[in-house]
Design a protein around this motif. Structure first.
Motif, PDB file in Angstrom:
ATOM      1  N   ALA A 140       2.487   6.145  -7.164  1.00 49.24           N
ATOM      2  CA  ALA A 140       1.406   6.890  -7.810  1.00 49.24           C
ATOM      3  C   ALA A 140       1.681   8.386  -7.754  1.00 49.24           C
ATOM      4  O   ALA A 140       1.372   9.122  -8.690  1.00 49.24           O
ATOM      5  CB  ALA A 140       0.070   6.576  -7.136  1.00 49.24           C
ATOM      6  N   HIS A 163      -9.466   0.766  -2.854  1.00 47.23           N
ATOM      7  CA  HIS A 163      -8.046   0.788  -3.233  1.00 47.23           C
ATOM      8  C   HIS A 163      -7.711   2.157  -3.803  1.00 47.23           C
ATOM      9  O   HIS A 163      -7.661   2.334  -5.018  1.00 47.23           O
ATOM     10  CB  HIS A 163      -7.755  -0.279  -4.287  1.00 47.23           C
ATOM     11  N   ASN A 165       0.819  -1.216   0.000  1.00 47.26           N
ATOM     12  CA  ASN A 165       0.000   0.000   0.000  1.00 47.26           C
ATOM     13  C   ASN A 165       0.850   1.263   0.000  1.00 47.26           C
ATOM     14  O   ASN A 165       0.568   2.219  -0.726  1.00 47.26           O
ATOM     15  CB  ASN A 165      -0.938  -0.003   1.208  1.00 47.26           C
ATOM     16  N   LEU A 167       3.860  -4.676  -8.396  1.00 48.90           N
ATOM     17  CA  LEU A 167       2.692  -3.816  -8.220  1.00 48.90           C
ATOM     18  C   LEU A 167       1.872  -3.700  -9.502  1.00 48.90           C
ATOM     19  O   LEU A 167       0.645  -3.589  -9.450  1.00 48.90           O
ATOM     20  CB  LEU A 167       3.121  -2.424  -7.751  1.00 48.90           C
ATOM     21  N   LEU A 197       2.376   1.643  -3.462  1.00 51.58           N
ATOM     22  CA  LEU A 197       1.398   2.126  -4.451  1.00 51.58           C
ATOM     23  C   LEU A 197       1.249   3.646  -4.337  1.00 51.58           C
ATOM     24  O   LEU A 197       1.266   4.371  -5.331  1.00 51.58           O
ATOM     25  CB  LEU A 197       0.043   1.474  -4.208  1.00 51.58           C
ATOM     26  N   LYS A 198       1.110   4.095  -3.094  1.00 49.62           N
ATOM     27  CA  LYS A 198       0.940   5.527  -2.852  1.00 49.62           C
ATOM     28  C   LYS A 198       2.142   6.323  -3.357  1.00 49.62           C
ATOM     29  O   LYS A 198       1.989   7.307  -4.087  1.00 49.62           O
ATOM     30  CB  LYS A 198       0.757   5.729  -1.344  1.00 49.62           C
ATOM     31  N   TYR A 223      -5.214   3.977  -4.441  1.00 55.17           N
ATOM     32  CA  TYR A 223      -4.099   4.347  -5.306  1.00 55.17           C
ATOM     33  C   TYR A 223      -3.973   3.469  -6.544  1.00 55.17           C
ATOM     34  O   TYR A 223      -3.091   3.696  -7.373  1.00 55.17           O
ATOM     35  CB  TYR A 223      -2.793   4.316  -4.508  1.00 55.17           C
ATOM     36  N   VAL A 224      -4.857   2.493  -6.685  1.00 50.16           N
ATOM     37  CA  VAL A 224      -4.696   1.523  -7.758  1.00 50.16           C
ATOM     38  C   VAL A 224      -4.793   2.168  -9.143  1.00 50.16           C
ATOM     39  O   VAL A 224      -3.920   1.975  -9.986  1.00 50.16           O
ATOM     40  CB  VAL A 224      -5.726   0.386  -7.603  1.00 50.16           C
ATOM     41  N   PHE A 254      -1.943   4.604  -9.702  1.00 51.14           N
ATOM     42  CA  PHE A 254      -0.692   3.887  -9.933  1.00 51.14           C
ATOM     43  C   PHE A 254      -0.605   3.349 -11.354  1.00 51.14           C
ATOM     44  O   PHE A 254       0.384   3.567 -12.045  1.00 51.14           O
ATOM     45  CB  PHE A 254      -0.532   2.729  -8.950  1.00 51.14           C
ATOM     46  N   THR A 292      -1.940  -4.675  -9.328  1.00 54.25           N
ATOM     47  CA  THR A 292      -3.033  -3.735  -9.624  1.00 54.25           C
ATOM     48  C   THR A 292      -3.836  -4.182 -10.838  1.00 54.25           C
ATOM     49  O   THR A 292      -5.065  -4.064 -10.846  1.00 54.25           O
ATOM     50  CB  THR A 292      -2.500  -2.318  -9.875  1.00 54.25           C
TER      51      THR A 292
END
Lengths: 207, 207
Positions: free
Chosen positions: B25, B103, B18, B62, B21-22, B105-106, B109, B66
């Motif tokens: 992104a 989710h 997580n 990732l 991803l953040k 940031y999916v 990202f 995702t």
DNA sequence: AACCACATTGACCAGACTGGTCAATAGAAT
DNA sequence: ATTCTATTGACCAGTCTGGTCAATGTGGTT
């Protein structure tokens, strides 16, 4: 005139200013690199710090610089007498696209600057941007003539749809401007295309 | 199942995933910092490189991760039998907003990943993203039923206006999700609001 | 030519941060 | 007690940071 600089002085700063606008617009204050700016501008590191004594001073100069351009070449040119929402938006959108063609990074820069979280410049920025942005935005949206809307139309949502359409068109136009060069032929076709969208919206909402 | 990892193994990776991803992104591949990722995840530097042997491997994991989520919780749930443009978009928009709540940031990202210019991962990315994105997008737009449009309507532009409205609404919703927490009460009001926009558009374009 | 004032350069600085390593430790299971 | 793996964080060499400054170039005036 910004900070009392002569035209000559401004002209010499220009390569640096353009490179800096680009770099800050892309990466924000903290992540922007002065090395990258001088590389892009094709000048030495020393020269940047000769003109602008620090990264922060450069950034704040750019805020004033871009706000002045936006004021002079955008806000001041908007005809506030025009109360019809489509006429007003058409005018604003065309002015904005014109400006993006001439100053590609100005709007991106001021958008990034206004939202920056960087502790070093946040305070100084907000006092400068709030004045113009809040004022010009509220002036832009107020006193719009909604009398020509069809009865029964949800005016609030209709206006948002119009705004989102304009924003969407603007994004599409900006993306196209980044690849192609600007020519008059493009411009006429583009204008006709834009007006066609306005006609569709008018057909929707006007009686 | 991604890369044959057990649920337990996936659960332990989750804080790192997580946080990563953040960070990716927000900053893209090159500018993202593994130090920032472990700080956000609350784990030690060593642990990240114990699970993912390099920054690149983490990033590529990732991408698969995702894409699998998007496929399973978004693409697969879209009812392609539905040919009415509004019903289709309503469904897709609601699914997407649901996904952003779960989710956050999916989508950001995968958007950043698909457009990355970083030489180190560009090639590996494009082979993975192109398949899903191109296919699902084209499938989404094709075979839309336009028979219910009012005669004389500029269908091409009307569809773009609908899309831009959906995008605009999505941006507004996403911005609101970032501040508020998700509750059922909000959701009902939000759904009614969203449907009101669809009704306005239907009133415009349908006979 | 000699001098000056200023524009411009780029090597250099200390310090922060980079992705990545690895010996040491903690904790659980036996 | 022993053995196992999960986890830590100090540490590495290398890169990049914003910023400095003595040196050099340049054009004008005498």
């Amino acid at each position: 005139m910004i900070s009392g600089l002569s035209d000559l002085e401004l002209a010499k700063r220009e390569p640096i200013v353009n490179a800096a606008l680009k770099e800050f617009a892309r990466k924000g204050y903290d992540e922007a690199s002065t090395n990258e700016i001088v590389r892009e501008a094709g000048v030495s590191k020393g020269l940047l710090f000769h003109y602008f004594h620090s990264k922060k001073e450069l950034f704040l100069f750019l805020v004033d610089y871009t706000l002045e351009i936006i004021q002079r070449e955008f806000v001041d040119l908007i005809n506030t007498e025009e109360r019809d929402i489509f006429a007003r938006y058409r005018q604003a959108a065309l002015l904005k696209i014109d400006m993006i063609a001439r100053h590609p990074y100005v709007f991106d820069f001021i958008g990034v600057a206004a939202l920056t979280e960087s502790a070093q410049v946040k305070e100084a920025i907000q006092s400068r941007t709030h004045t113009l942005l809040a004022l010009s935005l509220s002036r832009f949206f107020d006193q719009m003539d909604t009398s020509r809307f069809r009865p029964g139309i949800d005016v609030k949502r209709a206006m948002r749809i119009i705004i989102w359409t304009m924003e969407g068109y603007e994004r599409a136009a900006q993306q196209e401007l980044q690849t192609k060069t600007v020519s008059q032929l493009d411009y006429d076709a583009f204008l006709a295309d834009f007006d066609a969208y306005i006609d569709v919206l008018k057909g929707c909402f006007y009686q």
